[in-house]
Design an enzyme around this catalytic site. Structure first.
Site, PDB file in Angstrom:
ATOM      1  N   GLU A 154       7.143 -27.204  17.697  1.00 20.98           N
ATOM      2  CA  GLU A 154       6.250 -26.851  16.613  1.00 20.98           C
ATOM      3  C   GLU A 154       4.859 -26.312  16.880  1.00 20.98           C
ATOM      4  O   GLU A 154       4.320 -25.600  16.153  1.00 20.98           O
ATOM      5  CB  GLU A 154       6.205 -28.112  15.870  1.00 20.98           C
ATOM      6  CG  GLU A 154       5.408 -28.164  14.535  1.00 20.98           C
ATOM      7  CD  GLU A 154       5.204 -29.440  13.745  1.00 20.98           C
ATOM      8  OE1 GLU A 154       5.976 -30.397  14.201  1.00 20.98           O
ATOM      9  OE2 GLU A 154       4.225 -29.372  12.868  1.00 20.98           O
ATOM     10  N   ASP A 197       6.287 -32.789  15.711  1.00 20.50           N
ATOM     11  CA  ASP A 197       5.388 -33.823  15.268  1.00 20.50           C
ATOM     12  C   ASP A 197       6.333 -35.132  14.687  1.00 20.50           C
ATOM     13  O   ASP A 197       7.255 -34.618  13.957  1.00 20.50           O
ATOM     14  CB  ASP A 197       4.282 -33.470  14.356  1.00 20.50           C
ATOM     15  CG  ASP A 197       3.067 -32.797  14.869  1.00 20.50           C
ATOM     16  OD1 ASP A 197       3.132 -32.912  16.197  1.00 20.50           O
ATOM     17  OD2 ASP A 197       2.420 -32.251  14.446  1.00 20.50           O
ATOM     18  N   TYR A 253       0.790  -1.197   0.020  1.00 20.39           N
ATOM     19  CA  TYR A 253      -0.143   0.007   0.179  1.00 20.39           C
ATOM     20  C   TYR A 253       0.848   1.064  -0.061  1.00 20.39           C
ATOM     21  O   TYR A 253       0.483   2.447  -0.559  1.00 20.39           O
ATOM     22  CB  TYR A 253      -0.790  -0.046   1.287  1.00 20.39           C
ATOM     23  CG  TYR A 253      -2.179  -0.987   1.101  1.00 20.39           C
ATOM     24  CD1 TYR A 253      -3.102  -0.750  -0.145  1.00 20.39           C
ATOM     25  CD2 TYR A 253      -2.261  -2.019   1.623  1.00 20.39           C
ATOM     26  CE1 TYR A 253      -4.164  -1.207  -0.172  1.00 20.39           C
ATOM     27  CE2 TYR A 253      -3.410  -2.924   1.508  1.00 20.39           C
ATOM     28  CZ  TYR A 253      -4.401  -2.638   0.464  1.00 20.39           C
ATOM     29  OH  TYR A 253      -5.242  -3.395   0.408  1.00 20.39           O
TER      30      TYR A 253
END
Lengths: 365, 613
Positions: free
Chosen positions: A199, A251, A106
């Site tokens: 994580e 994970d 912008y």
């Protein structure tokens, strides 16, 4: 208590970058005065020019470069955009203001430099990173994504209005957002001996509740999935400036393994940048072999999981050691386990049993 | 057993029952079709007499307060030749009464449309049609007519005359229509009709007050294209059935010997009241031979072989004349038996009979019955077709016919069909119309040479225009057939197919450009897919001509586009540099921490002239 070895490091960096920008500006100015078309040489970011540097232990750009010249009609617009961005970054740095990727899109509109859409302005930002070999965060442009940090670390802000003000990152139980002011803050001192990057936000909260920071003398960082650059930058600073070892808990799947890898040795997308990696960081779990060992409840892999394994097997960093082995095991069992899987054995099982064992093991890695 | 009953229905009744076939399916479509039929009738009438048309179309609501669909008064007046008052009731009060049965190009076929419009109006409103005709510029006769649908006859309700100086015809019908839905199509129709008829003035007054409901389109040119003439068929593309009919049409196959024929023979021999024996008849015939008509000569020949006088002759039926085996077979009513007799080939009468039965020679048939075929060409063709030039057409077997038809299509030495029966608009008037309407920056037109499909000649005229008032939302396609705009069902039209199949990028047409294509197919018979006459079927020959025309125009366009591309590129470059170089100066000055901006006016000037780096 450890003290920061490199105080005023952020300020020094800022001055350096301002000088760099000024020199670029002078080159263009001189060219224009001589009625010569100014040009930049930009390292090529095409796939063929991204190579793995074994010494640096990260992906870097090769020698191939592209010339962007104001004399070429099809490049003139992008060239001007790039110079505008340098000018705008210069302004941000001088005034010590920050901006976001969206802001840039912008802001350009006030200067008749029209970007068609945000992807176009994002792309020019990466170009400037490549030209200056500096991350956009260095010139005060941040992405929207945020992650968090918690632990005994006293910092001193350098952002205008907060200069000299101090905070301890264990003061707020939800942790501190890793944003521009934290990135530019000086590290004053800490009692921590370890950084644990995790994580998931849920586990981050569990770790705070279970006082992992105290029990293990750790600073806990939530990477919120794939770690944003500012987070990787903080991790690196914690490692280099405070000498803290970094361990990573993800994970138990192929994506988790790669999250750890990116923290350790960077991503192909940011091959034009240095100083975002922690080459000595250690991935402590959840490994494919842990799934069997800890009898974790699993879910089957999807086809895209398996495809991703094959892709990573081509990456030079996965050609040896534990990295290679874990990929092979994942491919064999075709199942994955999340960090929350430990809750089957009680909510504190992960912090009471798994973490201590893994931290012990990490010492020998 | 169920007994079936059969009724004959009148043509009016037939069309009444099948009105949706002719485009009168609902109030919207019907209003549009009625406008079309009446306007096209007026334009055709003017064309035929070489009069520059002035047509006034007016649509007024009977009660404007009512919602659509409602009753409208549709009036079309022209300055044409008018219709002789004595034919007016028949022309407008019966179905299938028309003058358009010849082989030449005209907008409508058979003049059915106008009567259908009148019929539709009467069905939906039960109001009569008013026809005003002025043929001499002195008197106008006004008829108020209703159709008797069952009897296919006009009912004249009123007939008046008055002095009137303007020649022409005016038809006014009341019909149920939906102008709110049909209006835009009708306005488009008038607009496009003027585009393809630039020598006409068309005034339109619709039921609304809005400006687009009151339009006057004036003549763009004042010269009429040459009028079409009626012609013979061309050998290309003729089919076996057409050929068989043409042959049947040229010769007397087996003569009929009925009482009517015998009366004719008696009359020509002057034997109305007198009977003679066979020898007497033949003698008398010989004396008068030169004055006898062809059918009578045949009967005389038969008498000579049968050896029968008139009485016996009236009791038999000729079944077969086998010229090759010289046998004559007939059926005897009296004895109910089939008899066969030998014919003497050396007899004077044998040749007479044989020629008649077998018809004329192949070459003479071709030269007489087809356009663009002379005797020399016909002989060359016979050689090509491996048929004897002197072969009698009556003796052609079915296989011969097929061979003949195939060869007619394959022989490449016939000249193109005579386009004399066609009335293309012409390149210049088409181009003038396009320029006037669209004011384009580029336009090209082409008229292809005449070609034929299934024996019907056709000519493709095409125009292309770029820029000006043309919108840039995809290619605008204006379809015309025999000077009629086609507005409905464009999806399945052959022109659309050809335009869409063009490799436009090859002709430097990329993206949405302001491009318009005008296609005009002229033919003695347009192969419409439907009775509504709105889309043209994809006949191979027509498709090929359309494609060639479009490729020609596209090549011209591509030359224009490259010129334009160069100019645009230079302009773009100039714009680009004068915009960005000052910005570069400004940003680098700030970045370098300087106060004075570098002077780069020289650079902007130079960069306008340089080539790509």
């Amino acid at each position: 208590m450890k003290k920061s070895k490199n105080s005023k490091i952020a300020e020094k960096k800022r001055i350096e970058l301002l000088e760099l920008l000024k020199n670029r500006g002078l080159e263009i100015y001189d060219d224009l005065e001589k009625s010569k078309f100014p040009k930049f040489s930009i390292p090529s970011r095409s796939v063929s020019n991204i190579v793995y540097d074994k010494k640096l232990r990260q992906y870097i750009l090769g020698n191939s470069t592209a010339i962007r010249s104001a004399g070429n009609m099809s490049q003139l617009r992008a060239f001007t955009q790039l110079v505008w961005l340098a000018f705008f970054a210069n302004q941000l740095l001088s005034e010590q203001k920050t901006s976001t990727l969206r802001d840039i899109y912008y802001s350009s509109q006030a200067f008749e430099v029209d970007f068609e859409d945000q992807p176009e302005s994002d792309n020019i930002i990466v170009d400037l990173e490549a030209v200056l070999a500096r991350a956009r965060e260095d010139f005060q442009i941040f992405p929207e994504e945020r992650s968090s940090i918690f632990g005994d670390l006293t910092i001193e802000y350098t952002v205008p209005g907060y200069e000299g003000k101090r905070s301890n990152l264990s003061d707020h139980p939800d942790g501190y957002l890793i944003g521009p002011s934290l990135n530019t803050a000086e590290f004053v001192d800490t009692s921590a001996e370890l950084v644990i990057a995790i994580e998931k936000g849920g586990l981050f909260t569990r770790f705070v509740e279970e006082k992992v920071d105290k029990k293990f003398k750790a600073i806990i960082v939530d990477t919120a999935g794939q770690a944003p650059r500012s987070t990787r930058y903080i991790l690196r600073r914690l490692h280099i400036e405070l000498g803290l070892p970094v361990v990573i808990l993800t994970d138990g799947d192929v994506y988790g393994e790669h999250i750890a890898m990116v923290i350790k040795s960077g991503s192909a997308n940011a091959a034009h940048l240095r100083e975002l990696t922690v080459p000595d960081a250690k991935w402590i779990g959840v490994w494919a072999t842990d799934i069997e060992k800890y009898k974790l409840p699993t879910i089957p892999m999807t086809e895209s999981d398996i495809k991703r394994i094959y892709e990573l097997q081509k990456d030079p960093r996965y050609q040896h050691g534990n990295w290679k082995k874990q990929l092979e095991v994942f491919l064999k069992i075709k199942r994955k386990a999340e960090l929350e899987a430990f809750s089957k054995y009680g909510l504190t099982n992960i912090t009471d049993k798994y973490l201590p064992q893994k931290l012990e093991l990490a010492k020998s890695l | 057993m169920i007994e079936e009953t059969f009724h004959q229905i009148s043509p009016s009744e037939f069309f009444y029952r099948n009105r949706d076939l002719a485009g009168f399916s609902n109030p919207t479509r019907s209003l549009y079709t009625a406008v079309r039929e009446l306007v096209e009738n007026s334009l055709d009438a003017c064309d035929q007499k070489g009069i520059l048309p002035d047509v006034h179309l007016s649509i007024k609501a009977l009660d404007s307060e009512q919602p659509d669909p409602k009753q409208y008064v549709l009036t079309v007046s022209d300055n044409g030749p008018g219709i002789d008052p004595k034919y007016v009731p028949l022309a407008f009060g019966t179905v299938l009464y028309g003058s358009k049965f010849g082989l030449k190009q005209s907008r409508g076929m058979f003049g059915l449309g106008a009567t259908m419009a009148i019929l539709y109006g009467q069905i939906t409103t039960n109001k009569p049609v008013t026809v005003k005709s002025n043929v001499d510029g002195k008197t106008q006769e006004e008829f108020v007519l209703l159709l008797d649908i069952q009897k296919n006859k006009p009912i004249i309700q009123k007939h008046t005359k008055k002095d009137h100086l303007k020649r022409g015809l005016s038809i006014s019908i009341v019909l149920e229509g939906d102008y709110s839905k049909a209006g835009s199509k009708i306005r488009e129709y008038v607009y496009q009709t003027h585009l393809i008829t630039p020598y006409a003035s068309i005034k339109f007054d619709g039921p609304r007050k809005a400006e687009d409901d009151h339009q006057s389109y004036l003549k763009i040119i004042r010269k009429m294209p040459p009028p079409p003439t009626i012609i013979k068929p061309h050998p290309y593309g003729i089919d076996v059935e057409t050929l068989r009919r043409m042959i049947a049409d040229t010769h007397y196959q087996i003569p009929t010997v009925d009482n009517k024929m015998i009366a004719k023979v008696r009359k020509e021999l002057g034997l109305q009241k007198k009977n003679l024996d066979v020898k007497g008849i033949l003698d008398r015939a010989q004396r008068r031979w030169k004055n006898l008509s062809r059918p009578v000569r045949i009967v005389i020949a038969l008498i000579s072989f049968l050896q029968m006088e008139f009485d016996s002759l009236s009791k038999i039926r000729i079944d077969d004349i086998d010229v090759d085996n010289k046998k004559l077979t007939f059926w005897d009513f009296g004895e109910s038996i089939t008899r066969t007799i030998e014919m003497n080939p050396s007899s004077f009468y044998y040749k007479q009979l044989a020629n008649t039965v077998q018809g004329e020679t192949l070459t003479s048939f071709l030269a007489k019955r087809f356009q663009r075929v002379g005797l020399t060409t016909a002989i060359k063709f016979a050689e090509f077709a491996k048929l004897k030039p002197e072969k009698r057409i009556g003796s052609l077997t079915n296989e011969d016919l097929v061979k003949l038809t195939d060869s007619l299509q394959k022989f490449d030495q016939f000249l193109s069909p005579d386009p004399g029966c066609l009335a293309p608009l012409g390149e210049e008037p088409l181009g003038r119309g396009i320029m006037k309407k669209f004011n384009p920056e580029f336009a090209a037109v082409i008229q292809r040479g005449a070609s034929a499909y299934s024996g019907f000649p056709f000519i493709i005229e095409m125009g292309i225009a770029y820029g000006g008032n043309i919108h840039s939302s995809g290619i605008e396609i204006y379809r015309f057939a025999n000077r009629i705009p086609l507005l409905y069902d464009e999806g399945s039209d052959v022109v659309i197919k050809v335009v869409n199949e063009m490799d436009w990028p090859r002709y430097k047409v990329k993206g949405d450009v302001p491009l318009a294509i005008f296609s005009h197919i002229c033919s003695t018979r347009i192969p419409y897919k439907t009775v509504g006459k709105e889309n043209v079927a994809d006949r191979l020959e027509i498709e090929r001509e359309l494609r060639l025309a479009l490729q020609f125009l596209a090549r011209k366009l591509s030359i224009h586009m490259s010129k334009r591309g160069k100019v645009e590129m230079a302009k773009k470059r100039a714009n680009l540099y004068s915009k960005y170089i000052p910005l570069l100066a400004r940003f680098s000055t700030k970045l370098a921490g300087k106060k004075k901006e570098p002077d780069c006016r020289q650079m902007i000037k130079v960069s306008e002239g340089i080539e790509e780096v």
